[in-house]
Design an enzyme around this catalytic site. Structure first.
Site: not given
Ligand code: ARG
Length: 503
Positions: A28, A162, A283, A328, A331
């Site tokens: 991530s 309307h 345009s 994850q 997010k």
């Molecule tokens: N990169 C993970 C997330 O965004 C962090 C937590 C990972 N925790 C684990 N037990 N693998 O959620």
């Protein structure tokens, strides 16, 4: 950190390096940019507490904090590239500290902590920041609506249902309606802010730690109002984030309706408003064009945010209690919804501040309108004691006849009404001439309304004064939150500099 530096910090029981595709799939790192600073700040609070609790020595805390401060500086200056063989920002930061201060000291910083409570903390810190940004932008939009409402007190417009003429009223009333919606959004933001502003750190992986951690101290250093007490709840729950996105989806849905009104009103057919040139798009081929693209995009983005909310809810619903890696994935949509909403509120504020209202076009619509028909019905109820149903039938027939004759309501008179009444209801109906003239005059009719909250100058004045006060109160609460965060920032900075520079 760059690709030359490798992760694998956590792979104690795993005999082999992680497969490259697997790492790319699950990392991530790039998405964690949003929580880079939050992760450093949370780690600093944790390290201060570890020292204060005697879990690490002063010298160890000093060296770790120095390295964290360096990293923070590099990060704020945009000098850190989020690349490398790391699973996430947490591994990157810990590896960085270890590479700076060595494993003997750096290897202690994560004591009593898990990535599970760590990431929950980072998300809360970031959502808290976003909520404040949205809060600030919403206040600005509220103020823009209020000041335009004050300025456009006298400007009359048709209120639509309307998308057909409904009743005659005031532009102010329209603007105040949306301000009231925003005030409710602000109440929702405020409630969510306080639910978000709780510290999960110290929950460790799920059940707490045997180390003598001081959870309250970490919460205090990071400006939290309280703890997420239950350690399972602390690492498992994301309802604060779902709530934040639900709020943005509700907000965007309404902002999108304002955008839609303004798009329609800016068309040549309506011509009620004009966008300032600096907010309109051209345009590539039609030189005369002045397109309301920002408003169209807001309308589209509201659809996106709704999608993000439903995606998040779907992601969450089947996850077993405790941390699971699915979390994850939540997010990205979270940041996107919050960011898009913040930016949409901001752009709409500019639009509201910058549009001009074309009174002439609004009056053109009003003058030929049958919209005062409802007030004529009510005059018949009040002065002629007609039952609503009879009055409705009579005025409906009058409007049909006038429409066939291409005449406006104000071009008729009580004698025509009486004639029709004998024909349709089989009885005479008398309405004083002055009453008739007043209610069918679209320029006067709105002033005759009696009900609380109506589109009438007296009620509008009352609402302007009241909403000014309420916006001031919400602004005061916003400032109070900022002040609290500033105080805690000073507190943590003081602890860091004492540890870094002290004996
Ligand atoms: N990169 C993970 C997330 O965004 C962090 C937590 C990972 N925790 C684990 N037990 N693998 O959620």
């Amino acid at each position: 950190m760059t690709s030359s530096e490798e992760g694998g910090l956590y792979r104690s029981r795993l005999g082999k390096e992680m497969d490259e595709d697997a790492l790319n799939y699950l990392s991530s790192l790039r998405d964690d940019e949003e929580i880079f600073l939050e992760d450093i700040e949370g780690t600093e609070a944790h390290v201060i507490m570890l020292y204060e609790q005697g879990i690490i020595s002063k010298e160890e805390a000093r060296q770790i904090l120095r390295a964290l401060e360096d990293l923070k500086k590099e990060a704020t200056e945009g000098r850190v590239e989020l690349r490398g063989g790391f699973e996430d920002i947490h591994e990157l930061i810990e590896s960085y500290i270890i590479s700076r201060v060595g494993r003997e000291i750096g290897g202690k910083l994560h004591s009593g902590r898990s990535r599970n409570d760590q990431v929950a903390l980072d998300i809360r810190l970031r959502v808290r920041k976003y909520l404040l940004e949205i809060w600030r932008e919403t206040l600005a939009l509220g103020n823009a609506l209020l000041s335009r409402a004050e300025e456009q007190r006298e400007t009359m417009i048709i209120h639509y249902t309307h998308l057909q003429h409904a009743q005659v009223g005031y532009v102010s009333h329209y603007l105040l309606a949306h301000l009231d919606h925003l005030l409710r959004d602000l109440e929702r933001i405020k409630a969510c802010y306080h639910r978000t502003n709780r510290c999960p750190l110290g929950a460790c992986a799920i059940a707490g730690s045997t180390l003598p951690l001081n959870r309250d101290r970490v919460a205090e250093l990071l400006g939290f109002e309280d703890l997420v007490e239950n350690s399972i709840d602390a690492v498992s729950s994301r309802d604060f984030a779902l709530e934040a996105v639900a709020i943005t989806a509700i907000m965007m849905t309404n902002l999108s309706r304002i955008a839609e009104d303004l798009i329609i009103w800016s068309s040549s057919e309506f011509g009620y408003i004009e966008l300032p040139d600096e907010l309109a798009s051209p345009s590539s081929v039609m030189p005369h064009k002045k397109n309301p693209c920002v408003l169209e995009l807001l309308r589209a983005k509201s659809g996106r945010v709704i999608g993000l909310l439903t995606g998040l809810l779907a992601m969450m619903k089947g996850i077993p209690t405790g941390y699971n890696r699915d979390l994850q994935e939540a997010k990205k949509p979270l940041w996107e919804a919050l960011r898009e909403t913040r930016d949409s509120v901001k752009i709409l504020t500019k639009v509201i501040e910058g549009i001009s209202f074309r009174k002439d076009r609004m009056l053109e619509s009003i003058s030929g309108s049958y919209a005062p028909a409802i007030e004529l019905v009510e005059a018949l109820i009040k002065y002629s004691k007609l039952p609503l149903r009879d009055a409705h039938k009579l005025v409906g027939s009058l409007v049909r006849r006038l429409h066939e004759q291409k005449k406006a309501l104000k071009d008729s008179d009580p004698s025509i009404l009486n004639e029709l009444s004998q024909e349709i209801l089989g009885k005479e109906v008398t309405l004083p001439e002055d009453v008739f003239k007043e209610v069918v005059n679209p320029m006067e009719v709105a002033k005759t309304r009696k009900t609380a909250g109506a589109s009438t100058p007296k009620e509008i004045e009352k609402m302007i004064n009241d909403r000014k006060k309420r916006l001031g109160e919400v602004a005061g609460e916003f400032e109070g939150n900022l002040k609290n965060l500033l105080k805690s920032k000073e507190k943590i900075e003081e602890s860091i500099s004492m540890l870094i520079s002290g004996p």
